[in-house]
Every structure is written in structure tokens, then in C-alpha cells.
Motif scaffolding. Structure first.
Motif, mmCIF file in Angstrom:
data_model
loop_
_atom_site.group_PDB
_atom_site.id
_atom_site.type_symbol
_atom_site.label_atom_id
_atom_site.label_comp_id
_atom_site.label_asym_id
_atom_site.label_seq_id
_atom_site.Cartn_x
_atom_site.Cartn_y
_atom_site.Cartn_z
ATOM 1 N N TYR A 33 -3.132 15.317 14.885
ATOM 2 C CA TYR A 33 -3.222 14.872 13.501
ATOM 3 C C TYR A 33 -4.401 15.560 12.816
ATOM 4 O O TYR A 33 -5.445 15.799 13.440
ATOM 5 C CB TYR A 33 -3.466 13.367 13.426
ATOM 6 C CG TYR A 33 -2.273 12.480 13.705
ATOM 7 C CD1 TYR A 33 -1.012 12.766 13.207
ATOM 8 C CD2 TYR A 33 -2.434 11.297 14.446
ATOM 9 C CE1 TYR A 33 0.062 11.923 13.452
ATOM 10 C CE2 TYR A 33 -1.373 10.458 14.692
ATOM 11 C CZ TYR A 33 -0.126 10.774 14.193
ATOM 12 O OH TYR A 33 0.925 9.942 14.435
ATOM 13 N N HIS A 36 -7.068 13.570 7.854
ATOM 14 C CA HIS A 36 -6.411 12.767 6.817
ATOM 15 C C HIS A 36 -5.247 11.977 7.408
ATOM 16 O O HIS A 36 -5.108 10.769 7.160
ATOM 17 C CB HIS A 36 -5.918 13.684 5.701
ATOM 18 C CG HIS A 36 -5.110 12.980 4.644
ATOM 19 N ND1 HIS A 36 -5.680 12.161 3.691
ATOM 20 C CD2 HIS A 36 -3.759 12.966 4.402
ATOM 21 C CE1 HIS A 36 -4.728 11.675 2.908
ATOM 22 N NE2 HIS A 36 -3.559 12.149 3.324
ATOM 23 N N GLU A 37 -4.409 12.648 8.204
ATOM 24 C CA GLU A 37 -3.258 11.975 8.809
ATOM 25 C C GLU A 37 -3.705 10.878 9.767
ATOM 26 O O GLU A 37 -3.143 9.776 9.779
ATOM 27 C CB GLU A 37 -2.401 12.996 9.557
ATOM 28 C CG GLU A 37 -1.674 13.972 8.655
ATOM 29 C CD GLU A 37 -1.077 15.138 9.411
ATOM 30 O OE1 GLU A 37 -0.128 15.752 8.901
ATOM 31 O OE2 GLU A 37 -1.571 15.455 10.532
ATOM 32 N N ILE A 40 -4.843 7.706 7.944
ATOM 33 C CA ILE A 40 -3.758 6.856 7.447
ATOM 34 C C ILE A 40 -3.087 6.120 8.604
ATOM 35 O O ILE A 40 -2.756 4.933 8.489
ATOM 36 C CB ILE A 40 -2.738 7.700 6.665
ATOM 37 C CG1 ILE A 40 -3.385 8.238 5.394
ATOM 38 C CG2 ILE A 40 -1.498 6.880 6.321
ATOM 39 C CD1 ILE A 40 -2.509 9.178 4.594
ATOM 40 N N GLN A 49 1.275 6.872 0.336
ATOM 41 C CA GLN A 49 0.727 7.710 1.404
ATOM 42 C C GLN A 49 1.474 7.482 2.715
ATOM 43 O O GLN A 49 1.813 8.432 3.428
ATOM 44 C CB GLN A 49 -0.764 7.410 1.588
ATOM 45 C CG GLN A 49 -1.659 7.952 0.490
ATOM 46 C CD GLN A 49 -3.106 7.531 0.680
ATOM 47 O OE1 GLN A 49 -3.394 6.372 1.018
ATOM 48 N NE2 GLN A 49 -4.025 8.465 0.467
ATOM 49 N N LYS A 50 1.746 6.225 3.027
ATOM 50 C CA LYS A 50 2.447 5.923 4.278
ATOM 51 C C LYS A 50 3.885 6.419 4.232
ATOM 52 O O LYS A 50 4.401 6.948 5.232
ATOM 53 C CB LYS A 50 2.376 4.429 4.566
ATOM 54 C CG LYS A 50 0.977 3.962 4.957
ATOM 55 C CD LYS A 50 0.927 2.505 5.361
ATOM 56 C CE LYS A 50 1.124 1.564 4.179
ATOM 57 N NZ LYS A 50 0.948 0.141 4.564
ATOM 58 N N SER A 52 4.939 8.984 2.609
ATOM 59 C CA SER A 52 4.867 10.438 2.729
ATOM 60 C C SER A 52 4.583 10.869 4.168
ATOM 61 O O SER A 52 5.201 11.813 4.681
ATOM 62 C CB SER A 52 3.777 10.980 1.795
ATOM 63 O OG SER A 52 3.629 12.370 1.937
ATOM 64 N N GLU A 53 3.651 10.191 4.828
ATOM 65 C CA GLU A 53 3.293 10.551 6.198
ATOM 66 C C GLU A 53 4.463 10.322 7.155
ATOM 67 O O GLU A 53 4.763 11.170 8.001
ATOM 68 C CB GLU A 53 2.077 9.742 6.658
ATOM 69 C CG GLU A 53 0.772 10.168 6.015
ATOM 70 C CD GLU A 53 0.413 11.607 6.332
ATOM 71 O OE1 GLU A 53 0.597 12.024 7.494
ATOM 72 O OE2 GLU A 53 -0.013 12.331 5.425
ATOM 73 N N ARG A 57 6.755 13.053 9.440
ATOM 74 C CA ARG A 57 7.005 13.034 10.880
ATOM 75 C C ARG A 57 8.491 13.205 11.171
ATOM 76 O O ARG A 57 8.883 13.902 12.117
ATOM 77 C CB ARG A 57 6.511 11.717 11.487
ATOM 78 C CG ARG A 57 5.032 11.384 11.300
ATOM 79 C CD ARG A 57 4.105 12.317 12.047
ATOM 80 N NE ARG A 57 3.913 13.576 11.358
ATOM 81 C CZ ARG A 57 3.106 13.729 10.276
ATOM 82 N NH1 ARG A 57 2.438 12.703 9.791
ATOM 83 N NH2 ARG A 57 2.972 14.908 9.713
ATOM 84 N N TYR A 217 -1.055 2.047 14.082
ATOM 85 C CA TYR A 217 0.046 2.767 13.437
ATOM 86 C C TYR A 217 1.263 1.861 13.306
ATOM 87 O O TYR A 217 1.906 1.795 12.244
ATOM 88 C CB TYR A 217 0.368 4.003 14.262
ATOM 89 C CG TYR A 217 1.498 4.858 13.728
ATOM 90 C CD1 TYR A 217 1.393 5.495 12.498
ATOM 91 C CD2 TYR A 217 2.656 5.060 14.475
ATOM 92 C CE1 TYR A 217 2.418 6.299 12.013
ATOM 93 C CE2 TYR A 217 3.683 5.862 14.009
ATOM 94 C CZ TYR A 217 3.562 6.476 12.776
ATOM 95 O OH TYR A 217 4.578 7.262 12.310
#
Length: 307
Positions: A33, A36-37, A40, A49-50, A52-53, A57, A217
Motif C-alpha cells: 500500500y 495514503h492507501e 484509509i 475515499q473508501k 474509490s479505494e 482493489r 480494514y
């Protein structure tokens, strides 16, 4: 490569099947990661943001599959569906990433979508806990990861031994969460942990920075997990991209109670959403590490899910 699946490779080769094992991001052999990743994943972020992340993946895995199809000239699904094609398998928390790959394929190019749709015939989520599907965690839930009586530095190690056990649950037909063995595995068969050579387990397991992000997570991304799960099992857009897709929930009868609870949560959720394409397969006498303890049978089980 995900080392805990390494015994599947020769089993697949003997069967005339190819097994490709990917590690999730931030584990050895995969891309770490970014700061930044990781931030989050561990601390959460805004919903945007979540979203997008998690989407990223899924797209990473879908893109890998598309490249693999092209580089190896993989056969597409034939009309009878009996040969060719790809089964996408997600194990435990990895189930969420497998679902994300299918759920976010809409964001890829039309050519990529067409290739994926012509090749992916099943997605199997193998022993996910309810939280991995974005569904509520039972109040009976127990894991060494959350037990404050276990010293913090030992929790990941304790989890690594505990999760490999064979658990003797009560009558599953009663669907009673309190009848499940949440804490204590059976003495027979012995937990998979004690059948894995120490040097191999040390190579495959990670108890430091590689693994610490998984628990937060799961907590922070429940909404994203649920959206992906729902999109895969009953969304018309997904079926348009993957017309041959068979979503399967595969659960070990002797896996930890979290897996049985996941199965029941999925069954209850299907009643709520309706129109689900999900097939549920409870396999007797196997635990969370079927792929290590009996790779030949596990391969046959995975292949039969797509039949």
C-alpha cells in the motif's frame, strides 16, 4: 504467489487445470500500500475515499485477469460450459476482493468487459465471515484478534493457530448461533497449523505490518463489502457483463463459527433482497484450510461449484 495455496498448483496440473494464486495488496509478493492507501485501510476515510479505494482493489484484480487471458490465450467458456473459462476464487477476507473484481468490471473498457464476460464463469467466496459480505457480526463472535486477555503481541499468532482448527458445531439444521463452537477447536482432526512445516508456515504467515491492517480494514469497509456482494448476486448490470456467471458461497462444515455464521447471514440476506443468483455449498468434514489439508479434493470441489 499466495504460499498457503501452493499445494493446489500441482493438484491442478495433474487435473489439466491451471491454478493461479494471488496475494492481496500489502502482502509479500504483491504491491505494498502507499501511505495514503494504508491510512484509509487502517483509519478509514470519507465514504468517497473508501468507495474509490475498494473499487481500485477490484479493478486491479480484474485487470490482472484480463492481461492473463490475453498473454496466455485462455479458452473462453464453450456453449456447454463444461471446459475452458475461469473460476475466480476468494478465500476468507479475500472473498471481498474477488467480489469487488466482478462488481467493478463495469468501469473497465468495453473490450476488457467483453473478454472477462466471455471467460469468467463463476466467482466462489470461500469461508467468509459475515463482515466480509458486509453483513452484521453476531454477538457471539469471538476471535483471538479481539480478545483483550490475549497479549496484543500474541493475537495474530494465536489467530493463526486457532483459525486452522476443526470445530465441532451443534446441529446446523437448527441455525442456532449459540450452538456453534466459537472458541475451542476439536482435538481431532488436529488443526492444520500442526501439519504445516514450521519453516513453511513462517514463510507464508505474516504477523507484523503485513497483517495488522486487515482487522480495521474489515470494520471500515463493511458498506463497500456489502455493496459489492449485493451487486454480484442480484444486479442485472453484472449479469449483462457476465452472462455465464455462477456466484457460489462455499463453506466448510468444520470451519470456525464465523464461516457458518456467514452462510446463515447470506441465506437471511437473500430473503431480504430477493432474486439472488447465489448458490450455497456446505462441504462436510472440511475446515478453513481445505486447500492445504486435501488439495485434490479441494480442487474437485472448486471445479464442481462452476458446473
Amino acid at each position: 504467489m499466495e504460499l498457503i495455496f501452493e499445494k493446489m498448483l500441482p493438484a491442478a496440473s495433474r487435473k489439466g487445470t491451471r491454478f493461479v494464486a494471488l496475494n492481496r495488496r500489502h502482502y509479500p509478493g504483491s504491491t505494498a500500500y502507499s501511505s495514503h492507501e494504508l491510512g484509509i485501510a487502517v483509519s478509514g476515510g470519507t465514504d468517497e475515499q473508501k468507495d474509490s479505494e475498494f473499487k481500485a482493489r477490484g479493478i486491479e484484480v480484474a485487470t490482472f485477469i484480463d492481461h492473463f487471458i490475453q498473454q496466455n490465450n485462455l479458452p473462453s467458456i464453450p456453449e456447454d460450459g463444461k471446459a475452458g473459462g475461469i473460476i475466480l476464487l476468494g478465500w476468507s477476507l479475500g472473498s471481498a476482493i474477488a467480489l469487488a473484481a466482478i462488481a467493478n468490471a463495469y468501469a473497465l473498457s468495453s473490450d476488457t468487459r467483453a473478454r472477462l464476460g466471455a471467460h469468467i464463469k463463476s466467482v466462489i467466496v470461500y469461508d467468509p465471515a459475515p463482515i466480509v459480505l458486509g453483513l452484521p457480526t453476531p454477538e457471539q463472535n469471538w476471535t483471538p484478534l479481539l480478545d483483550t486477555y490475549v497479549p496484543e503481541g500474541l493475537r495474530l499468532g494465536a489467530f493463526g493457530q486457532w483459525v486452522t482448527g476443526y470445530f465441532d458445531h451443534g446441529d446446523l439444521a437448527k441455525r442456532d448461533l449459540s450452538s456453534l463452537s466459537w472458541v475451542l477447536p476439536s482435538s481431532s482432526p488436529i488443526p492444520t497449523f500442526f501439519q504445516i512445516p514450521a519453516e513453511k508456515f513462517a514463510e507464508a504467515a505474516r504477523y507484523g505490518s503485513d497483517g495488522f491492517s486487515d482487522l480495521p480494514y474489515m470494520v471500515h469497509f463493511m458498506a463497500q463489502f456489502k455493496a459489492a456482494y449485493r451487486k454480484v448476486i442480484n444486479d442485472p448490470e453484472t449479469l449483462n457483463i457476465f452472462p455465464s456467471l455462477k456466484p457460489v458461497l462455499l463453506v466448510g462444515e468444520k470451519s470456525g463459527a464465523f464461516a457458518i455464521a456467514g452462510m446463515w447471514a447470506a441465506e437471511d440476506d437473500q430473503k431480504v433482497v430477493g432474486g439472488s443468483q447465489l448458490k450455497i455449498n456446505l462441504v462436510t468434514n472440511i475446515n478453513h484450510f481445505w486447500h492445504w489439508d486435501d488439495p485434490e479434493a479441494a480442487l474437485e470441489g472448486f471445479l464442481s461449484c462452476a458446473a
